[in-house]
Enzyme design. Structure first.
Site, short mmCIF file in Angstrom:
data_model
loop_
_atom_site.label_atom_id
_atom_site.label_comp_id
_atom_site.label_asym_id
_atom_site.label_seq_id
_atom_site.Cartn_x
_atom_site.Cartn_y
_atom_site.Cartn_z
N CYS A 165 0.83 -1.21 0.00
CA CYS A 165 0.00 0.00 0.00
C CYS A 165 0.86 1.25 0.00
O CYS A 165 0.54 2.25 -0.65
CB CYS A 165 -0.92 0.02 1.21
SG CYS A 165 -2.01 -1.39 1.29
N ARG A 187 -7.73 -4.23 -3.21
CA ARG A 187 -7.26 -3.06 -3.98
C ARG A 187 -8.23 -2.79 -5.13
O ARG A 187 -8.10 -3.35 -6.21
CB ARG A 187 -5.85 -3.33 -4.52
CG ARG A 187 -4.86 -3.65 -3.44
CD ARG A 187 -3.47 -3.92 -3.98
NE ARG A 187 -2.70 -4.60 -2.96
CZ ARG A 187 -2.18 -4.01 -1.88
NH1 ARG A 187 -2.33 -2.72 -1.71
NH2 ARG A 187 -1.52 -4.71 -0.98
#
Lengths: 77, 216
Positions: free
Chosen positions: B53, B130
């Site tokens: 991330c 995601r």
């Protein structure tokens, strides 16, 4: 909040929006164009300021209320 | 005994109005309608202070100026708190010198992630996967991408999709595989036999009547 700190003072972007209103820009699009503050942030900032009684609106046109004008007048030119 | 069935949420689909929301973010309370007139990339990440991330946020921050040139805003989301988002963004800036310039939704209630189908229990029951939702200036969902927890997103592809969508909208054309700005575009297929016959006389670069390309 985006444009008003927890102590009730406008943030830097809040002051830019107030100054734009003082200078006659009334719509979120014109304020965004005149201040370089992103449009989404202008809209959310105006919403906060309206809740705080600093500005009022009619059909997407915003103007300063006396409390907002007082704050805007403290903004350095 | 009553059978307990897992609720299958109704997921947003391409061409539908993006689900509205009002959410606490690192830039204050934002509503979807605040983005009217701009394109928006709403994307989720599993958690703050995690390695993949972090690389993605740096990459999103790096393409942000290019997105802004195209009238596109970025809005991140995870189920972490605003304080966590602020601490992470400050840490990223301190360690990598990259400032995170866009807001991040603190979706502790999971209201936004549920509306957009961002939690995939097969991947994680608690974290968002995601996701990338490309929402146009009329607040219609134009692209949905899902990536698993282990795979960071490709920013070139996200920019390419934005360019392709905006080119298609502006010129009433489609874009072929691996299209890049400047490449020839695909002329929409003819709807009638007459149009098919005329198509071949129009000076396009045609493989046959149903596949013609042109330069913009």
């Amino acid at each position: 909040m985006a444009c008003i700190s927890p102590d009730g003072k406008p943030t830097a972007s809040g002051f830019r929006i107030l100054r734009a209103l003082r200078d006659g820009l009334g719509s979120p699009e014109k304020i965004a164009g005149g201040t370089n503050v992103p449009l989404f942030k202008v809209r959310s900032g105006l919403r906060e300021m309206e809740t705080a009684g600093l500005v009022s609106s009619q059909e997407d046109q915003y103007k300063l209320e006396p409390k907002g004008k007082e704050l805007a007048d403290t903004v350095p030119a | 005994m009553e059978e307990v069935k897992e609720q299958m949420p109704s997921l947003p689909r391409l061409g539908q109005a993006a689900p509205s929301f009002e959410a606490v973010t690192t830039h204050g309370v934002l509503k979807l309608e605040d983005y009217k007139g701009s394109w928006l990339i709403l994307f989720s990440h599993p958690a703050d202070f995690t390695p993949v991330c972090t690389t993605e946020f740096i990459a999103f921050a790096e393409i942000y100026p290019e997105l802004q040139k195209r009238g596109v805003e970025l809005l991140g989301l995870s189920v972490d708190s605003v304080s966590s988002h602020i601490a992470w963004a400050r840490n990223v800036e301190e360690k990598t010198k990259v400032k995170i310039p866009f807001p991040i939704i603190a979706d502790l209630s999971k209201e936004v992630s549920a509306a957009y189908g961002m939690v995939h229990p097969g991947q994680s029951k608690t974290e968002t996967v995601r996701c990338v939702f490309i929402i146009d200036d009329k607040q219609v969902i134009r692209t949905i991408l899902y990536y698993p927890l282990t795979t960071g997103r490709n920013m070139d592809e996200i920019l390419r999709i934005i360019d392709a969508l905006q080119t298609s909208d502006a010129n009433a054309v489609a874009t072929p595989a691996n299209w890049r700005p400047g490449d020839k575009v695909v002329v929409p297929s003819p709807n009638t036999q007459e149009m098919a016959e005329e198509r071949l006389k129009e000076g396009y670069d045609c493989v046959d009547w149903y596949l013609c390309r042109k330069k913009l």
